[in-house]
Motif scaffolding. Structure first.
Motif, PDB file in Angstrom:
ATOM      1  N   ASP A 122      31.333  46.477  33.518  1.00 29.17           N
ATOM      2  CA  ASP A 122      31.179  46.470  34.969  1.00 29.17           C
ATOM      3  C   ASP A 122      29.884  45.802  35.422  1.00 29.17           C
ATOM      4  OD1 ASP A 122      29.445  48.364  34.005  1.00 29.17           O
ATOM      5  OD2 ASP A 122      30.101  49.984  35.334  1.00 29.17           O
ATOM      6  N   SER A 123      29.138  45.234  34.488  1.00 27.72           N
ATOM      7  CA  SER A 123      27.912  44.505  34.804  1.00 27.72           C
ATOM      8  C   SER A 123      27.569  43.596  33.640  1.00 27.72           C
ATOM      9  CB  SER A 123      26.749  45.467  35.061  1.00 27.72           C
ATOM     10  OG  SER A 123      26.394  46.138  33.864  1.00 27.72           O
ATOM     11  N   SER A 181      38.584  41.281  48.018  1.00 27.94           N
ATOM     12  CA  SER A 181      37.330  40.704  47.550  1.00 27.94           C
ATOM     13  C   SER A 181      36.725  41.611  46.480  1.00 27.94           C
ATOM     14  CB  SER A 181      36.370  40.512  48.735  1.00 27.94           C
ATOM     15  OG  SER A 181      35.235  39.764  48.342  1.00 27.94           O
ATOM     16  N   VAL A 182      35.406  41.551  46.322  1.00 32.26           N
ATOM     17  CA  VAL A 182      34.720  42.344  45.306  1.00 32.26           C
ATOM     18  C   VAL A 182      33.630  43.190  45.950  1.00 32.26           C
ATOM     19  CG1 VAL A 182      35.215  40.758  43.419  1.00 32.26           C
ATOM     20  CG2 VAL A 182      33.160  40.417  44.778  1.00 32.26           C
ATOM     21  N   GLY A 183      33.531  44.450  45.512  1.00 30.02           N
ATOM     22  CA  GLY A 183      32.517  45.353  46.026  1.00 30.02           C
ATOM     23  C   GLY A 183      31.348  45.489  45.079  1.00 30.02           C
ATOM     24  N   THR A 184      30.437  46.380  45.401  1.00 32.98           N
ATOM     25  CA  THR A 184      29.201  46.520  44.634  1.00 32.98           C
ATOM     26  C   THR A 184      29.422  46.991  43.199  1.00 32.98           C
ATOM     27  OG1 THR A 184      26.964  47.445  44.724  1.00 32.98           O
ATOM     28  CG2 THR A 184      28.769  48.922  45.326  1.00 32.98           C
ATOM     29  N   ASN A 185      30.528  47.708  42.936  1.00 30.03           N
ATOM     30  CA  ASN A 185      30.781  48.220  41.585  1.00 30.03           C
ATOM     31  C   ASN A 185      31.608  47.277  40.722  1.00 30.03           C
ATOM     32  OD1 ASN A 185      29.363  50.698  41.843  1.00 30.03           O
ATOM     33  ND2 ASN A 185      31.047  51.516  43.057  1.00 30.03           N
ATOM     34  N   SER A 186      31.787  46.068  41.185  1.00 30.00           N
ATOM     35  CA  SER A 186      32.553  45.106  40.401  1.00 30.00           C
ATOM     36  C   SER A 186      31.638  44.279  39.516  1.00 30.00           C
ATOM     37  CB  SER A 186      33.356  44.172  41.311  1.00 30.00           C
ATOM     38  OG  SER A 186      32.488  43.223  41.912  1.00 30.00           O
ATOM     39  N   PHE A 187      32.205  43.780  38.467  1.00 25.08           N
ATOM     40  CA  PHE A 187      31.501  42.905  37.541  1.00 25.08           C
ATOM     41  C   PHE A 187      31.074  41.612  38.245  1.00 25.08           C
ATOM     42  CE2 PHE A 187      32.364  39.275  34.665  1.00 25.08           C
ATOM     43  CZ  PHE A 187      31.286  39.422  33.812  1.00 25.08           C
ATOM     44  N   ASN A 189      30.334  41.121  41.339  1.00 19.35           N
ATOM     45  CA  ASN A 189      29.196  41.335  42.238  1.00 19.35           C
ATOM     46  C   ASN A 189      27.887  41.067  41.497  1.00 19.35           C
ATOM     47  OD1 ASN A 189      27.997  42.684  44.818  1.00 19.35           O
ATOM     48  ND2 ASN A 189      27.041  43.778  43.120  1.00 19.35           N
ATOM     49  N   ASP A 190      27.799  41.551  40.271  1.00 17.67           N
ATOM     50  CA  ASP A 190      26.586  41.345  39.476  1.00 17.67           C
ATOM     51  C   ASP A 190      26.380  39.870  39.165  1.00 17.67           C
ATOM     52  OD1 ASP A 190      24.305  42.369  38.203  1.00 17.67           O
ATOM     53  OD2 ASP A 190      25.297  42.430  36.260  1.00 17.67           O
ATOM     54  N   VAL A 191      27.475  39.164  38.908  1.00 16.15           N
ATOM     55  CA  VAL A 191      27.398  37.726  38.642  1.00 16.15           C
ATOM     56  C   VAL A 191      26.836  36.995  39.859  1.00 16.15           C
ATOM     57  CG1 VAL A 191      28.757  35.636  38.208  1.00 16.15           C
ATOM     58  CG2 VAL A 191      29.275  37.739  36.956  1.00 16.15           C
ATOM     59  N   GLU A 198      24.265  36.724  47.577  1.00 18.35           N
ATOM     60  CA  GLU A 198      24.421  38.037  48.180  1.00 18.35           C
ATOM     61  C   GLU A 198      25.901  38.216  48.506  1.00 18.35           C
ATOM     62  OE1 GLU A 198      23.533  40.339  52.387  1.00 18.35           O
ATOM     63  OE2 GLU A 198      22.342  38.568  51.866  1.00 18.35           O
ATOM     64  N   ASN A 199      26.548  39.128  47.822  1.00 16.40           N
ATOM     65  CA  ASN A 199      27.962  39.391  48.055  1.00 16.40           C
ATOM     66  C   ASN A 199      28.137  39.968  49.462  1.00 16.40           C
ATOM     67  OD1 ASN A 199      30.639  40.200  47.979  1.00 16.40           O
ATOM     68  ND2 ASN A 199      30.271  41.891  46.568  1.00 16.40           N
ATOM     69  N   ILE A 200      28.928  39.323  50.309  1.00 21.25           N
ATOM     70  CA  ILE A 200      29.058  39.796  51.694  1.00 21.25           C
ATOM     71  C   ILE A 200      29.742  41.158  51.779  1.00 21.25           C
ATOM     72  CG2 ILE A 200      29.049  37.469  52.662  1.00 21.25           C
ATOM     73  CD1 ILE A 200      32.101  37.829  53.150  1.00 21.25           C
ATOM     74  N   PHE A 201      30.418  41.551  50.699  1.00 21.33           N
ATOM     75  CA  PHE A 201      31.038  42.883  50.670  1.00 21.33           C
ATOM     76  C   PHE A 201      30.356  43.781  49.638  1.00 21.33           C
ATOM     77  CE2 PHE A 201      34.551  40.330  52.499  1.00 21.33           C
ATOM     78  CZ  PHE A 201      34.675  41.019  53.700  1.00 21.33           C
ATOM     79  N   GLY A 202      29.085  43.485  49.381  1.00 19.15           N
ATOM     80  CA  GLY A 202      28.312  44.281  48.441  1.00 19.15           C
ATOM     81  C   GLY A 202      28.006  45.682  48.927  1.00 19.15           C
ATOM     82  N   ASP A 203      28.311  45.946  50.197  1.00 26.16           N
ATOM     83  CA  ASP A 203      28.097  47.292  50.733  1.00 26.16           C
ATOM     84  C   ASP A 203      29.300  48.203  50.519  1.00 26.16           C
ATOM     85  OD1 ASP A 203      29.541  45.640  52.511  1.00 26.16           O
ATOM     86  OD2 ASP A 203      29.118  46.998  54.191  1.00 26.16           O
ATOM     87  N   LEU A 204      30.395  47.640  49.990  1.00 29.10           N
ATOM     88  CA  LEU A 204      31.600  48.428  49.729  1.00 29.10           C
ATOM     89  C   LEU A 204      31.581  48.924  48.290  1.00 29.10           C
ATOM     90  CD1 LEU A 204      34.305  46.231  51.523  1.00 29.10           C
ATOM     91  CD2 LEU A 204      32.882  48.067  52.457  1.00 29.10           C
ATOM     92  N   THR A 205      31.939  50.189  48.094  1.00 28.30           N
ATOM     93  CA  THR A 205      31.847  50.789  46.756  1.00 28.30           C
ATOM     94  C   THR A 205      33.056  50.491  45.869  1.00 28.30           C
ATOM     95  OG1 THR A 205      32.737  52.868  47.617  1.00 28.30           O
ATOM     96  CG2 THR A 205      30.339  52.650  47.514  1.00 28.30           C
TER      97      THR A 205
END
Length: 281
Positions: A122-123, A181-187, A189-191, A198-205
């Protein structure tokens, strides 16, 4: 480290210790000789650390490295077409699972005394740790460390460059019917973050949340990444209703990327970070 993955390592370590207790030299430890890898990333990691000859079977869509494609296929890695009978037919002494996808196999493997390793992926950090774990479990710890050192060298190069500018807002499209899309807990997002984005949906879990078209437009991504598996051209994004004024579309920063590599938690992900960092410039 994931608790279940840790337990699986303990189980396997116990088997190794049992073998060692019967022999007098560490060199005589019996590493797995028949490994069934139930995901493309698992097979890629095994071959990259030098354990390809120990792999007896792989899952569908395993396409890298080339040598992995010649291995027998046990079914789709999503678990729907897998059967324990097929897996057991290869008489594995290690089965390489993916968290959530293959948990239904654990009870049977344990009852048959078969060791297993559970991938979380996941990271990027968890991928690097996984490579080291697998290297140790298969007797290729030196090779695994070399792989991770190479990844870290590339990541540090990107990190040094990323510090010089503000993060670029990125929309990664997993699917468009409905939009996902991808949230903060996705692999992924870390990429994005490691590449200087900055993932625009990085605030979603949620790892892979469904999102509205309106929210994508409102968050004004400066870069849009479209998966090649969707079959869409970058130019088609501008034809979507209301998308023409998105900064990424206006600036010609819509890219079609190979999601077969971008979404695979394996050794090549450091190369993906390097590539994405260039796209974000």
């Amino acid at each position: 480290m994931n608790k279940k993955r840790f337990l699986s390592i303990v189980i396997f370590a116990g088997l190794l210790f049992s073998c060692f207790a019967k022999k007098s030299k560490a060199a005589d430890i019996a590493y797995p000789k028949s490994i069934v890898a139930l995901s493309p990333s698992a097979a890629e990691i095994l071959f990259t650390v030098g354990a390809g000859d120990q792999v007896s079977a792989v899952s569908e869509f395993t396409d890298f490295p080339e040598a992995a494609k010649s291995k027998p296929v046990v079914g789709g890695f999503d678990g729907k077409t897998l059967s324990i009978e097929t897996i057991m037919s290869f008489r594995p002494d290690l089965v390489y699972l993916t968290e959530g996808m293959h948990n239904f196999l654990i009870a049977t493997l344990e009852s048959n005394g078969i060791a297993y390793y559970i991938s979380k992926g996941d990271s990027i950090a968890s991928v690097e740790q996984e490579i080291l774990d697998v290297g140790k479990l298969t007797g290729h710890d030196k090779e695994a460390k070399k792989v991770v050192d190479g990844m870290e060298k590339k990541l540090k190069k990107v990190a040094a460059s990323a510090k010089k500018s503000a993060p670029v807002k990125v929309y990664y499209e997993v699917w468009n019917a409905p939009y996902m899309s991808v949230g903060t807990n996705s692999f992924i997002n870390d990429v994005i973050v490691k590449a200087g984005g900055e993932n625009i949906f990085g605030d979603l879990t949620d790892a892979y949340p469904m999102v509205s078209e309106e929210s994508i437009i409102a968050r004004e991504p400066a870069v849009i990444l479209i998966p090649s598996s969707s079959g869409q051209a970058a130019s088609s994004v501008a034809l979507r209703n209301g998308w023409a004024d998105i900064p990424a579309v206006k600036g010609g920063k819509v890219f079609v990327v190979d999601d077969n590599v971008y979404t695979r938690p394996g050794p090549r992900i450091a190369d993906v970070v390097l590539e994405l960092a260039e796209l974000l410039k």
